[in-house]
Design a protein around this motif. Sequence first.
Motif, PDB file in Angstrom:
ATOM      1  N   PHE A   1      34.180  36.335  37.188  1.00 20.02           N
ATOM      2  CA  PHE A   1      34.693  37.597  37.697  1.00 20.02           C
ATOM      3  C   PHE A   1      35.361  37.317  39.041  1.00 20.02           C
ATOM      4  N   ILE A   2      36.651  37.594  39.135  1.00 20.57           N
ATOM      5  CA  ILE A   2      37.378  37.376  40.381  1.00 20.57           C
ATOM      6  C   ILE A   2      37.562  38.724  41.051  1.00 20.57           C
ATOM      7  N   PHE A   3      37.231  38.780  42.326  1.00 20.99           N
ATOM      8  CA  PHE A   3      37.357  40.049  43.035  1.00 20.99           C
ATOM      9  C   PHE A   3      37.920  39.846  44.424  1.00 20.99           C
ATOM     10  N   ASN A   4      38.478  40.930  44.907  1.00 22.61           N
ATOM     11  CA  ASN A   4      39.107  40.970  46.215  1.00 22.61           C
ATOM     12  C   ASN A   4      38.046  41.391  47.219  1.00 22.61           C
ATOM     13  N   ASN A   5      37.938  40.651  48.279  1.00 19.43           N
ATOM     14  CA  ASN A   5      36.900  40.981  49.257  1.00 19.43           C
ATOM     15  C   ASN A   5      37.350  42.032  50.270  1.00 19.43           C
ATOM     16  N   GLU A   6      38.646  42.295  50.337  1.00 22.21           N
ATOM     17  CA  GLU A   6      39.165  43.177  51.392  1.00 22.21           C
ATOM     18  C   GLU A   6      39.587  44.563  50.920  1.00 22.21           C
ATOM     19  N   ILE A   7      40.131  44.655  49.743  1.00 22.79           N
ATOM     20  CA  ILE A   7      40.604  45.964  49.283  1.00 22.79           C
ATOM     21  C   ILE A   7      39.992  46.324  47.935  1.00 22.79           C
ATOM     22  N   LYS A   8      39.989  47.611  47.673  1.00 25.80           N
ATOM     23  CA  LYS A   8      39.531  48.110  46.389  1.00 25.80           C
ATOM     24  C   LYS A   8      40.750  48.623  45.626  1.00 25.80           C
ATOM     25  N   VAL A   9      40.801  48.311  44.351  1.00 21.56           N
ATOM     26  CA  VAL A   9      41.882  48.791  43.496  1.00 21.56           C
ATOM     27  C   VAL A   9      41.529  50.208  43.054  1.00 21.56           C
ATOM     28  N   HIS A  10      42.520  51.084  43.102  1.00 20.23           N
ATOM     29  CA  HIS A  10      42.318  52.474  42.677  1.00 20.23           C
ATOM     30  C   HIS A  10      42.538  52.568  41.168  1.00 20.23           C
ATOM     31  N   TYR A  11      41.478  52.453  40.417  1.00 24.15           N
ATOM     32  CA  TYR A  11      41.545  52.638  38.969  1.00 24.15           C
ATOM     33  C   TYR A  11      41.422  54.131  38.688  1.00 24.15           C
ATOM     34  N   PRO A  12      41.790  54.589  37.496  1.00 20.74           N
ATOM     35  CA  PRO A  12      41.780  56.032  37.228  1.00 20.74           C
ATOM     36  C   PRO A  12      40.453  56.745  37.491  1.00 20.74           C
ATOM     37  N   PHE A  13      39.325  56.124  37.153  1.00 22.05           N
ATOM     38  CA  PHE A  13      38.044  56.826  37.291  1.00 22.05           C
ATOM     39  C   PHE A  13      37.288  56.486  38.568  1.00 22.05           C
ATOM     40  N   ASP A  14      37.610  55.368  39.198  1.00 22.80           N
ATOM     41  CA  ASP A  14      36.887  54.968  40.416  1.00 22.80           C
ATOM     42  C   ASP A  14      37.575  53.746  41.033  1.00 22.80           C
ATOM     43  N   LYS A  15      37.138  53.337  42.200  1.00 25.18           N
ATOM     44  CA  LYS A  15      37.690  52.162  42.878  1.00 25.18           C
ATOM     45  C   LYS A  15      36.780  50.959  42.630  1.00 25.18           C
ATOM     46  N   SER A  16      37.405  49.771  42.607  1.00 24.16           N
ATOM     47  CA  SER A  16      36.634  48.545  42.432  1.00 24.16           C
ATOM     48  C   SER A  16      37.376  47.386  43.081  1.00 24.16           C
ATOM     49  N   ARG A  17      36.605  46.420  43.554  1.00 25.16           N
ATOM     50  CA  ARG A  17      37.197  45.193  44.093  1.00 25.16           C
ATOM     51  C   ARG A  17      37.500  44.184  42.989  1.00 25.16           C
ATOM     52  N   LEU A  18      36.985  44.419  41.775  1.00 25.68           N
ATOM     53  CA  LEU A  18      37.171  43.483  40.663  1.00 25.68           C
ATOM     54  C   LEU A  18      38.610  43.527  40.167  1.00 25.68           C
ATOM     55  N   ILE A  19      39.224  42.338  40.034  1.00 22.87           N
ATOM     56  CA  ILE A  19      40.597  42.280  39.533  1.00 22.87           C
ATOM     57  C   ILE A  19      40.723  41.507  38.231  1.00 22.87           C
ATOM     58  N   TYR A  20      39.697  40.731  37.847  1.00 24.81           N
ATOM     59  CA  TYR A  20      39.831  39.918  36.637  1.00 24.81           C
ATOM     60  C   TYR A  20      38.477  39.549  36.051  1.00 24.81           C
ATOM     61  N   ILE A  21      38.389  39.622  34.727  1.00 33.83           N
ATOM     62  CA  ILE A  21      37.226  39.122  33.994  1.00 33.83           C
ATOM     63  C   ILE A  21      37.742  38.013  33.093  1.00 33.83           C
ATOM     64  N   GLY A  22      37.185  36.814  33.245  1.00 32.83           N
ATOM     65  CA  GLY A  22      37.632  35.685  32.445  1.00 32.83           C
ATOM     66  C   GLY A  22      36.495  35.006  31.726  1.00 32.83           C
ATOM     67  N   MET A  23      36.864  34.088  30.862  1.00 31.34           N
ATOM     68  CA  MET A  23      35.884  33.435  30.014  1.00 31.34           C
ATOM     69  C   MET A  23      36.198  31.951  29.854  1.00 31.34           C
ATOM     70  N   SER A  24      35.166  31.175  29.824  1.00 32.32           N
ATOM     71  CA  SER A  24      35.258  29.774  29.424  1.00 32.32           C
ATOM     72  C   SER A  24      34.389  29.654  28.190  1.00 32.32           C
ATOM     73  N   GLU A  25      34.990  29.315  27.051  1.00 30.95           N
ATOM     74  CA  GLU A  25      34.247  29.312  25.798  1.00 30.95           C
ATOM     75  C   GLU A  25      33.520  28.000  25.523  1.00 30.95           C
ATOM     76  N   LYS A  26      33.904  26.944  26.231  1.00 35.96           N
ATOM     77  CA  LYS A  26      33.233  25.666  26.001  1.00 35.96           C
ATOM     78  C   LYS A  26      33.199  24.840  27.284  1.00 35.96           C
ATOM     79  N   LYS A  27      32.298  23.883  27.305  1.00 33.50           N
ATOM     80  CA  LYS A  27      32.094  23.082  28.512  1.00 33.50           C
ATOM     81  C   LYS A  27      33.324  22.252  28.876  1.00 33.50           C
ATOM     82  N   THR A  28      34.108  21.846  27.871  1.00 27.82           N
ATOM     83  CA  THR A  28      35.297  21.034  28.163  1.00 27.82           C
ATOM     84  C   THR A  28      36.411  21.858  28.806  1.00 27.82           C
TER      85      THR A  28
END
Length: 150
Positions: free
Chosen positions: A30-57
């Motif tokens: 989860f990558i997030f901004n430490n300084e600003i909050k993004v104004h999403y339609p229902f609420d504000k959040s510092r989160l900007i990205y959810i990512g995945m690594s499916e394997k160790k390689t």
Amino acid sequence: MTEIKIFFDEGQKFEPRNIKPLVGIAGLYFIFNNEIKVHYPFDKSRLIYIGMSEKKTNSIGKRLQGHLEGTSGNEGIVSYGKVNSLYFTYINFEMLKRMWPLSIENLESYFILDFVKRYGVYPICNNKSGHHILQSDLNSVLTVDWKYFE
């Protein structure tokens, strides 16, 4: 049905020395901004990205390094990183495997869709929506501590 509460570890600054120890670990990040909050339609959040690594390689460390260097092709993360302090936290999939019977791809989709339910849209730097998980496939409900990013 079992309820599992998901809390996040303290965020680490998005820089090589913090990313390097995550080489070889599969899971979500989860990558997030430490300084600003993004104004999403229902609420504000510092989160900007959810990512995945499916394997160790292609581990969390490798994926984060690609985002940091800009080789992942995600211009949003690179641009936010140029003007703000970015942080990240992660979930090691090995820790959830006993409680989450589905694939890691399904876990990522669950988090993204749960974010949409709470904030109204996908995280601002996510370029994909994931796929929908059928509720009948789950024998657990994850309650995500989204307040961590508010």
